[in-house]
Motif scaffolding. Sequence first.
Motif, short mmCIF file in Angstrom:
data_model
loop_
_atom_site.label_atom_id
_atom_site.label_comp_id
_atom_site.label_asym_id
_atom_site.label_seq_id
_atom_site.Cartn_x
_atom_site.Cartn_y
_atom_site.Cartn_z
N ASN A 19 0.95 -1.22 0.10
CA ASN A 19 0.10 -0.13 0.10
C ASN A 19 0.84 1.13 0.16
OD1 ASN A 19 -2.38 -1.19 0.22
ND2 ASN A 19 -1.88 -1.77 2.44
N ILE A 20 0.13 2.27 -0.93
CA ILE A 20 1.25 3.53 -0.69
C ILE A 20 0.22 4.54 -0.90
CG2 ILE A 20 2.77 4.89 -2.04
CD1 ILE A 20 3.28 1.81 -3.51
N TYR A 21 0.12 5.38 0.22
CA TYR A 21 -0.59 6.42 0.18
C TYR A 21 -0.12 7.67 0.82
CZ TYR A 21 -1.58 4.91 4.90
OH TYR A 21 -1.06 4.40 6.18
N THR A 72 -4.52 10.82 4.18
CA THR A 72 -5.59 11.07 3.20
C THR A 72 -5.98 9.71 2.70
OG1 THR A 72 -4.13 10.91 1.10
CG2 THR A 72 -4.37 12.97 2.08
N THR A 73 -6.97 9.73 2.00
CA THR A 73 -7.04 7.87 1.38
C THR A 73 -6.69 8.01 -0.07
OG1 THR A 73 -9.42 8.91 0.66
CG2 THR A 73 -9.17 7.65 2.95
N GLY A 105 -4.67 6.58 -2.22
CA GLY A 105 -3.46 5.60 -2.35
C GLY A 105 -3.53 4.79 -3.46
N THR A 106 -2.56 3.93 -3.58
CA THR A 106 -2.74 3.07 -4.57
C THR A 106 -1.92 1.81 -4.07
OG1 THR A 106 -1.85 2.43 -6.55
CG2 THR A 106 -0.44 3.74 -5.52
N THR A 107 -1.65 0.64 -4.96
CA THR A 107 -0.96 -0.61 -4.54
C THR A 107 -0.04 -0.91 -5.50
OG1 THR A 107 -2.63 -1.93 -5.35
CG2 THR A 107 -2.69 -1.87 -3.19
N PHE A 151 2.92 -2.76 4.22
CA PHE A 151 2.64 -4.08 3.61
C PHE A 151 2.87 -4.86 4.69
CE2 PHE A 151 3.35 -8.13 1.01
CZ PHE A 151 2.19 -8.31 0.63
N GLU A 157 -9.76 4.07 -4.00
CA GLU A 157 -9.84 2.69 -3.89
C GLU A 157 -11.35 2.05 -3.85
OE1 GLU A 157 -7.94 -0.76 -1.14
OE2 GLU A 157 -7.50 1.30 -0.66
#
Lengths: 736, 119
Positions: A43-45, A49-50, A52-54, A78, A481
């Motif tokens: 997970n990267i964010y 905030t919300t 994010g991405t993977t 992770f 997401e």
Amino acid sequence: MKQRRITVLLFTLFTINIYAGSHPVSGLVLEKANPELPVAGANIYWAGTTHGTTTNAEGKFILPPNGHLTAGQLVVSFVGFKPDTLFIDKATDNVLVMLEKNIELDEVVVKERRKGVYISAMDPVQSHKVTTTELQKAACCNLSESFETNASVDVAYSDAVTGAKQIKMLGLSGIYVQTLSENMPLVRGMAAPYGLGYVPGPWMESIQISKGTSSVVNGYEAITGQINVEYKKPQGTEVFHFNLYGNEAMKSEANMNYTHKFNDRLATTLFVHGENQGKEIDLNGDRFLDMPNVRQINLMNRWNISPKNGGHREIGVKMLDELRRSGQVGAFEKNGSDLYGIETATSRYELFAKNGILFNKPGTSLGVQFSGSYHNQQSAYGDDSYQGTQYSGYLNVIYMGNFGSDLHRFKTGASFLGDWVSESLNGNSFIRNETVPGTFFEYNYTLNVYLNVLAGIRADYSTQYGVFVTPRLHVKWSPAEWLTIRGSGGKGYRKTLPLAENNYLLASSREIIVDDELEQEEAVNMGASLNLDIPLEEKVLTFMADYYHTRFLNQVVRDMDSDAHKVHFMNLNRESYSNTLQLELMHEIFSGFSVNAAWRLMDVKQTLNGELREMPLTSRYKGMVSLSYATRLEKWQFDLTGQFNGGGRMPDPDPVNPLWKKTYSPFTVVNAQITKRFRRWSLYAGVENLFNFTMQNPVIDAGNPRGPDFDGSMVWGPVHGRKIYAGIRYTLNVYE
Amino acid sequence: MKQITIIGLFAFFTLTFLSDNAIAKERKNEKKVVLSVNMDCHACVEKIEGNIPYEKGVKDLNVSLENKTCEVTYRVDKTSPGALIKAFKKIGYSAEVKKSENEHPVVKPDTSHNGHIHQ
């Protein structure tokens, strides 16, 4: 907590426009101890905030900017690793993150149950993937019975006598759905009436269902949707599978799959299916069989070859032999020749081959798909006889490449589709041949999971209808997401074979009239859908809504209204359309217990005799509730499905002597099944149509099948009532 | 009207399952043990998930490939960590107890790190 989530959701909605204009941040996540190992799924964010991405399988990610700034604290986390935080002050595409393994990890890990239905998050086309887990929730003898727990596809009997089944999507007939097996034609032309019964359940690995027009790569025929069946593969995990099924109507079925791996590069699977329904069943006492007596032998053998230099090769053959008998009880006994009997003998042979070549340049490849089939049908409907033969050939060559990076990919190629059909009805012969060479180009823009655009166009030349162009566009946008929005629009075409596709209409005294100059069917389909994944405690609740509009520019209309003793196939004049709105909810309420509920409203209208009217034999709504409970370790599974069908209009009865009602009422069908699993064996037992709902008098004037009023096509609901079944499965997997 | 009755019936079943599950949470005679297992591929996970659940006394199983661990919930009157280790050996894996639970009742697994971003 919930309220905070909603605030965050609203906040995200308002900030979407802002960050869309700035530059994204991209990079790579690796394991600190083993830098050659990428961390997939991390997970990267942006902190706080919300947004994010993977990471993908190679550990790469692309993250849209933080609000209107490309700056802030980036959090990378992770399971099993210590989270890392970095400060980013400008748009960059080479962020390198090294994650360190967490030694003091809490060992408790959540096991996700193997899902029965996947909704693709990446695919720009709205699609569901139905896996074997879902297929085994119902008796699932063949493809036509695989949609009982699916809200988007309806399966209905075409008539009360022959047992022909058809699927419906978006409220329209299954002929507008492109039905494929491994992306090659499966149910077309002469195979339309019974073709869904040619795919046994245990052969299938998965079924992909897409709504609306799909990719142009597979042709121009998908108008309301596409169904693609994937068979089990020789390189899969199953070595041996055996299934025996029986029901109270004395139908029995046996299946066997066997895979042999010669070496790492060569493997084969043999599929054998046999079914028999020997007993004549007439529970409603109208002297007509409630369902046909079918005897089918079906074989498939496929080979998988992995060449030394990479790539992929496959070849397979299929053989089918089927005899269906229905009509009046005793019509096929020694002294039954005066009775009304229906017999259809079918033989079908298919050959398919696939070849995939990978090139040195990353992301480029060439695929070749070939299939050929021979289909022969010999039918007798009382005193009428119908024979048909269809040869079909299909070739598709697809080149896949990219413009510099995986952001901009494309597929281009050429295809050939040919059908050589000869039919004969009571001695009058017809030849209907068509060959269609075509070419296509499809561009795919993928900005990680956020934005995906699929724009395709194809041009085909038909020997019957000339040149026609098929444009299609699909856009998928996931601003967060938990939110996915899709839009699609495009055209579709098809050739009608009125007799081949509708010869079951001979099971009536209606006079069949087919106009001479039937044009190619042409339609526009547009749709939009919304997918929300709402986190509720530890599970995710999925809510889906979609709306589709299909408008025919030309259609071959089947008019059964103007005259109750005729069926007339003619070109559409004026309007014909369908609007559908579907809402669907999927939720695992607690571990092991999941609910799927759906509701669809349908508005389908067609111009008949100069008047825009509601489409006959089409329900105004459809509801579905499916409950599934599996114990821990899934040793026991309980499934219960209810289908709620709305009422609708019947074709107009004879004004002087009306033999059926003008409308039909809503009705419900409930199915239930229990499965008990052992290490290799599993036992299942269930009930179809639990509340024993059947149509009254499904066959019009059944007492007088050679009279002028006899009609088996006025069917809107189940003809056969409650049916109890049981079966046994044995599966040996390669890893055991 | 009939449709409404049947929808009501479905709702009733849902509620029955819900209450049944609430009772089922307090299971006696069950313990959890975390075993370290020498597995290194997805096929290993499938093999373990296809075999261990059918060993006597096994009530639940969570396999983690990342951590190379298997968390097994078992009936104390029917099996033991020693017997479970033997069962792993039978299918070709060596296992050892990493963490065993004493007299605690079964607790709900912690789900705060299951791959989703939570605020």
